[in-house]
Design a protein around this motif. Structure first.
Motif, PDB file in Angstrom:
ATOM      1  N   ALA A   1       3.120  10.983  12.458  1.00  0.00           N
ATOM      2  CA  ALA A   1       3.362  11.316  11.051  1.00  0.00           C
ATOM      3  C   ALA A   1       2.129  11.037  10.207  1.00  0.00           C
ATOM      4  O   ALA A   1       1.220  10.304  10.603  1.00  0.00           O
ATOM      5  CB  ALA A   1       4.558  10.518  10.523  1.00  0.00           C
ATOM      6  N   ARG A   2       2.104  11.641   9.008  1.00  0.00           N
ATOM      7  CA  ARG A   2       1.055  11.376   8.029  1.00  0.00           C
ATOM      8  C   ARG A   2       1.634  10.524   6.908  1.00  0.00           C
ATOM      9  O   ARG A   2       2.845  10.436   6.748  1.00  0.00           O
ATOM     10  CB  ARG A   2       0.579  12.695   7.416  1.00  0.00           C
ATOM     11  N   ARG A   3       0.767   9.934   6.142  1.00  0.00           N
ATOM     12  CA  ARG A   3       1.226   9.260   4.938  1.00  0.00           C
ATOM     13  C   ARG A   3       1.333  10.233   3.770  1.00  0.00           C
ATOM     14  O   ARG A   3       2.237  10.126   2.953  1.00  0.00           O
ATOM     15  CB  ARG A   3       0.253   8.120   4.570  1.00  0.00           C
TER      16      ARG A   3
ATOM     17  N   THR B   1       0.837  -1.195   0.000  1.00  0.00           N
ATOM     18  CA  THR B   1       0.000   0.000   0.000  1.00  0.00           C
ATOM     19  C   THR B   1       0.872   1.244   0.000  1.00  0.00           C
ATOM     20  O   THR B   1       1.946   1.277   0.571  1.00  0.00           O
ATOM     21  CB  THR B   1      -0.895   0.035   1.257  1.00  0.00           C
TER      22      THR B   1
ATOM     23  N   ASP C   1       3.508  -0.759   3.886  1.00  0.00           N
ATOM     24  CA  ASP C   1       2.837  -1.832   4.629  1.00  0.00           C
ATOM     25  C   ASP C   1       3.224  -1.886   6.101  1.00  0.00           C
ATOM     26  O   ASP C   1       2.612  -2.614   6.881  1.00  0.00           O
ATOM     27  CB  ASP C   1       3.167  -3.189   3.998  1.00  0.00           C
ATOM     28  N   GLY C   2       4.288  -1.179   6.497  1.00  0.00           N
ATOM     29  CA  GLY C   2       4.762  -1.273   7.871  1.00  0.00           C
ATOM     30  C   GLY C   2       4.173  -0.204   8.769  1.00  0.00           C
ATOM     31  O   GLY C   2       3.311   0.580   8.363  1.00  0.00           O
ATOM     32  N   ALA C   3       4.669  -0.148  10.007  1.00  0.00           N
ATOM     33  CA  ALA C   3       4.203   0.824  10.978  1.00  0.00           C
ATOM     34  C   ALA C   3       4.657   2.225  10.573  1.00  0.00           C
ATOM     35  O   ALA C   3       5.489   2.400   9.686  1.00  0.00           O
ATOM     36  CB  ALA C   3       4.725   0.480  12.364  1.00  0.00           C
ATOM     37  N   ILE C   4       4.095   3.226  11.245  1.00  0.00           N
ATOM     38  CA  ILE C   4       4.341   4.621  10.909  1.00  0.00           C
ATOM     39  C   ILE C   4       4.914   5.327  12.132  1.00  0.00           C
ATOM     40  O   ILE C   4       4.594   4.968  13.269  1.00  0.00           O
ATOM     41  CB  ILE C   4       3.013   5.272  10.436  1.00  0.00           C
TER      42      ILE C   4
ATOM     43  N   GLU D   1       8.077   1.472  15.629  1.00  0.00           N
ATOM     44  CA  GLU D   1       7.230   0.754  16.588  1.00  0.00           C
ATOM     45  C   GLU D   1       7.342   1.299  18.004  1.00  0.00           C
ATOM     46  O   GLU D   1       6.356   1.381  18.716  1.00  0.00           O
ATOM     47  CB  GLU D   1       7.586  -0.739  16.573  1.00  0.00           C
ATOM     48  N   VAL D   2       8.554   1.653  18.428  1.00  0.00           N
ATOM     49  CA  VAL D   2       8.688   2.123  19.802  1.00  0.00           C
ATOM     50  C   VAL D   2       8.391   3.614  19.941  1.00  0.00           C
ATOM     51  O   VAL D   2       8.296   4.110  21.063  1.00  0.00           O
ATOM     52  CB  VAL D   2      10.091   1.842  20.386  1.00  0.00           C
TER      53      VAL D   2
END
Lengths: 294, 294, 294, 294, 294, 294
Positions: A25-27, A2, A18-21, A60-61
């Motif tokens: 943040a925005r895409r 995606t 496809d992973g974490a953000i 992730e963290v």
């Protein structure tokens, strides 16, 4: 795969979302000041691999940190920055990876964003520096690192992480490189460091940066600059490194400079089951985001 | 069991050379200045075992370090030292292990080499000290350690790691023992430390060593002297310890002394999945090798 | 870098012997039947790296096994085989690695030894198969694997571990490839498996091998053929795999065949802190050594 | 060191009760049928230590199991058994440890309890067998194990875990030892196993036990009898082992026999971060408790 | 569930004594000065759970420390303190847990003991503070913490660990709260910290405590106050924290004050496989025990 | 918090899409057949927490699997399914979590999607069952689980994971619950299992399902149904479980049924550093996705 929001800027083939953000943040990069992207590459790592997992771990963290930074008294919540996802790369030879990094960085600059790259191994830096230096020929490169990274080749490869700064010098017109408190290298590398004026002890940092006031700066943070105690999750830990207050001093020093681009590399999260390395890397990233959006 | 190069010196039964080798070392001791050997023993460890894996871990990670040391401005590449492998020992009671250490140390001295022992638990030190002190009756013992190690017996054993220095004093004719900044012990041990002049705070180190100029020195490095943050991989971590700059100060202080023998003990690598403990131990070993080949 | 015994056979530049040695092996290949060597390479690994540590791990745990095998009623103690160490390779692109493997395998064959390669990722197999097939054009390739590995390219690389068997078929004149109980692949790969007669269910193994009696066999063991329960330490675990009795059945079947060469690949020991994966790989290696020295 | 309830039975010096307690057990042995105790010893372990942590781990995870066993349709809640704590031992030589085990077992028998010992390494078994066999000269010893453990000595020690059954045979008047499906040993050990009638394949278990109906049985469970997949947390894992249904079959077989004493040894919990090894050991212990209180 | 010694004081339903015991403690609270108890709760932890295992881990590693403290020159061996075990709690909503903590603390105070609570997450502190403040209305609360913990609610819960100090202020009549060197929080929290006089930099600690001489003090130690390097085993590590000498300075400062109650919370031992976090927490607990028994 | 594609369906407040995405899934649910969502909740877990990380782990490792399934000969690449992200929940009491699950499931059904929930602990299942059963009153519930989960309350909570099926029965009008090969429970639970006809041995699975042909099915997969060898990463592992072929048989059996909804719960990925548990859970999820899109 995606790539929400990227189709509007013609980068949908370049990144994988496809992973974490990263927290907050925005895409969609529209109206953003900074474009974060990851380069999950560790193909030339000679000792302990795993930096490919660095970008995902930082994201992730990141939610375990606050968005507010007491040192800078500023809050990510009030800022606009995009996380463009992971650069699509082929595993194997490093040259096409460095090329892809250069193209991605150029695209991000073309969108009006400052690039903030999450590595991955240090060999990717020269790609980003090349793209930024093409737009800003007076670019200064500031390196936090345990190692000089000035080898011409390493184990038969020229785009190795052990040659990262040698490659950067080749694409940096100004050749202005500040290497902050390097503590490991070959006899030849240290001989070169001492001959040139590139090696900057911590206590000279403010003064050396002052002389460059107004120049665009690219800051590359090889996380093994930190002491292994606070950053165990890196491939080539070197005892005798630095801690958070040392980095905070650099942040202070950079507040009145023009931080144009940056990267945070060499996090190998699987080497550190406690996760403190990833958290430190995320906090470094938060500081850089705040410095790049002033 | 392979023992290349040892048959020529009659030690082929003593060592096992099936494991990895320290970076840059040779198997054949001819023309070497230092003889490195491992003692993979942790039989009396009362809390958390695993120091038996210490020597192998130090060797395995050593290749992640450079051979050049910026502090001493010297390079292992220009020196000759042998890695004789692992001492063959029986598991169970410690007495035969200590005896085997004494015999191996004596053999290494007889070959004209300075012994550098990698542990293993601290109880092995008295064997090496005994062999060196027999050749050098004015030997001074310098101890880096979190713990006083002065118990007479511990859990029914006299050759326990908790009694290491008590046993050393029995085989050290001069009884000159410097215990550097010990921070843990029983009330009785601290009472003895304060009565004697053995306890040396870090800031007195240079002065106390100066008084011993010219005397042969045995340095025993119990790695738990370091803070658990930089050395998590040890059986009995004690908060409040030291970091690399403190050790580097000791290296500075020892540059003008006669470092005759040394050991690096109590690394338990499996307790530290990040591997930073092993890397620190390998860097300590590199410094000692350089000090012993001046 | 030590290379004991190799100077006599002109291979001293090819291998590095600084690491541990497989139990009972010699360094000097003279009079040996098998030549073991490691290829610590994982440069194209797309998911979870770490197979570079496989060869060292197999050697380190091998001493925890007995030299005697009850199934075959034979003992490694009575046999002569050499462990030549680690192949020297450059990190980065896979092509030079595959070439180095081919040259090393050819050298080992020239010494009159059967090659037994420890990986490393599966992409190295085609190099070894090429060298063996040049001497034995009727070579049959038997593959234990969870994955078909028949992709033409993967993430832009042709010498990827996901293309291992595709590359092998290109250098195998007979094109006789038995793929034992493959359980994962793309729709296209399974379509090809079903069209060809290469896919061999376990219960047909004896019969299919019988038809090849007398032909030289190369056995490649991708350890992810085993179930993740017994082999968690591999980069791409696939549920639904096999256990030791299944492998023992293959050993039985191979007893009366001509096992000319073999490899054991895709062990990623750091993914399995319990070490059972490394022990299984070492026991597989013991069986292969015994089959190759009949 | 607390020893609640033991002062009344004169064993307060023998055990340490500072650790956790097995689920549902009492401290006071009065009116109990079984006396559980731990022996946290791994002094002769040659490969990977850590069984000293076995007893504590079994106790800690026991609360994650139900007290009811569907196979036996019985519930620990309805039974009385004591957990006497950890045997006080000295680290170092194994002989005094084996003696302490013998004395503790004798004391437990004198209290009218059946002993159930949690190890620790296998060398402790001969102490418990000696004490039980003195009271029950027709005692039969049943061994679950991957290894024959029949060496006379190992690495210079006679009370090594590799000699456990050899030592047991010396204190077992009947010399009736059933070794269930042993799968690893030296050529000599397998030669002895085949000569004697001690090696019992799983399918002969019922029949072989039937012949011993009425005789008192000591069951020693070396947990490495299980497959490494279900029991990764043991020092010397051996591929090709057994799973829960195999053990359940033994439990079925033992229901109509006189299980007088038992031990569960060789759990090294730190090798298995998932904890499934400890849970399996606790479930084995639950089954034995139920068998011993019928 | 065993509760030795508690039946005499009517608390046998409140605590579970099946787990390990802190070094040197008794089960029976008679004649003791301090009552240690654990609260294995982490129900509101939003980031990384596991503090439920904190109390057990502190107890288990405590035996690796000496009972003597060189800083205070006092020895636990000469003192009487009880370890009452684990508070029985229901998992799920935090409110009943906080109530149970309050009741247990009140019971301990009624027995004439000073309460020393081992967590568990920080949300439990307000229960203990409420009980102590009811007896000592002039109670001062001193907080070591990385985070301000002043949120009104967090993720929909009011008794969340992120609201710990907000809840404490509600039950603390004096509202005298010293927050020592907080380094993380929201913009609102820092705004409040700066408005109030609660935020105490380390260098003002002595002076600020002096002004409270004679007042009863409750010290809550959220272990994430320490730097992640020395305390990796906590749920929300925050770079830039403190080390042992900083804590030792606080111990010095508290020697002449009336430490009436304390807690040590937020240890998540499973996040730190090296165990150094648990050892640090145990050494903190030893210092507090010595301060509370002067 | 990003929620791409959800604003069009009015669910943007319900889910958080900042994390990774399951392989091949879309964010926008339009035209999809299945709606995957995660519930990162483990608030009532009494033994070992961590299932909150389950959904993220399943997504992260999913890319290591192929999209094609040889058993079903179908490919995810040809199907349309959405990954809606993580359900927003409050930590603390379970009741609001169960309610949120019910609302989310209802919303997904309203969008015309079949819900596939990734847990999280088992207590969340009753929320999803309630929503599905309201639309399909003849819903049959099929449970894979090690434990009966039929307690009325557990540690004071009614919505505990130990009560999951008891709560489901309360919202399942048909009360048709098939409990497949349960192997752990209290005496009371097994008494109820035997009285009712709910306990289904594996060999009766086909027959029992056949009787329900045409009825809508909700399949809840508590991953601890699998043997700890293949699924070590779960909070309450129970020896004696099942492996992939057993699950594949269930998939076969379900091919001709109407699988209306499903969940995969109790993965605690941090307990299994090898990651094989997460890979198994992802492969289970792939099978369910394929069954739900027939």
């Amino acid at each position: 795969m995606t790539t929400n929001g990227l189709d509007s800027v013609g980068a949908e083939e370049m990144f994988d979302q496809d992973g974490a953000i990263f927290m907050g943040a925005r895409r969609d990069p529209s109206d953003c000041q900074v474009g974060v992207f990851g380069v999950p590459y560790d193909g030339t790592t000679s000792f302990r691999p795993g930096t490919r997992f660095g970008p995902a771990a930082i994201r992730e963290v990141s939610s375990g940190l606050e968005t507010y930074c007491p040192q800078l008294d500023r809050d990510l919540d009030t800022l606009a920055y995009a996380d463009l996802g992971a650069l699509n790369i082929a595993y194997g030879a490093p040259e096409p990876v460095v090329q892809a990094v250069e193209q991605a960085t150029a695209r991000i600059l073309a969108l009006g964003l400052k690039p903030l790259m999450l590595g991955g191994e240090h060999s990717i830096t020269s790609g980003a520096v090349a793209a930024v230096a093409r737009e800003h020929p007076d670019l200064v490169l500031v390196q936090l690192d345990a190692h000089a990274d000035l080898r011409q080749t390493w184990l038969g490869a020229s785009h190795s992480h052990a040659c990262a700064m040698r490659r950067c010098l080749e694409v940096l017109p100004s050749e202005d490189l500040l290497q902050i408190a390097i503590r490991s290298g070959t006899a030849d590398e240290f001989s070169e460091l001492h001959r040139s004026s590139r090696l900057v002890p911590l206590h000279q940092l403010h003064q050396r940066l002052s002389a460059l006031r107004g120049r665009p700066i690219y800051l590359t943070v090889d996380l093994d600059w930190f002491d292994p105690a606070v950053m165990p999750g890196t491939g080539t830990p070197e005892p005798g490194g630095f801690t958070w207050p040392d980095f905070a001093a650099l942040v202070d020093a950079l507040q009145h400079h023009n931080l144009m681009a940056a990267d945070v590399v060499e996090l190998a999260p699987q080497l550190d089951p406690s996760g403190i390395s990833s958290v430190l890397a995320a906090k470094v990233t938060r500081s850089l985001l705040l410095l790049m959006t002033q």
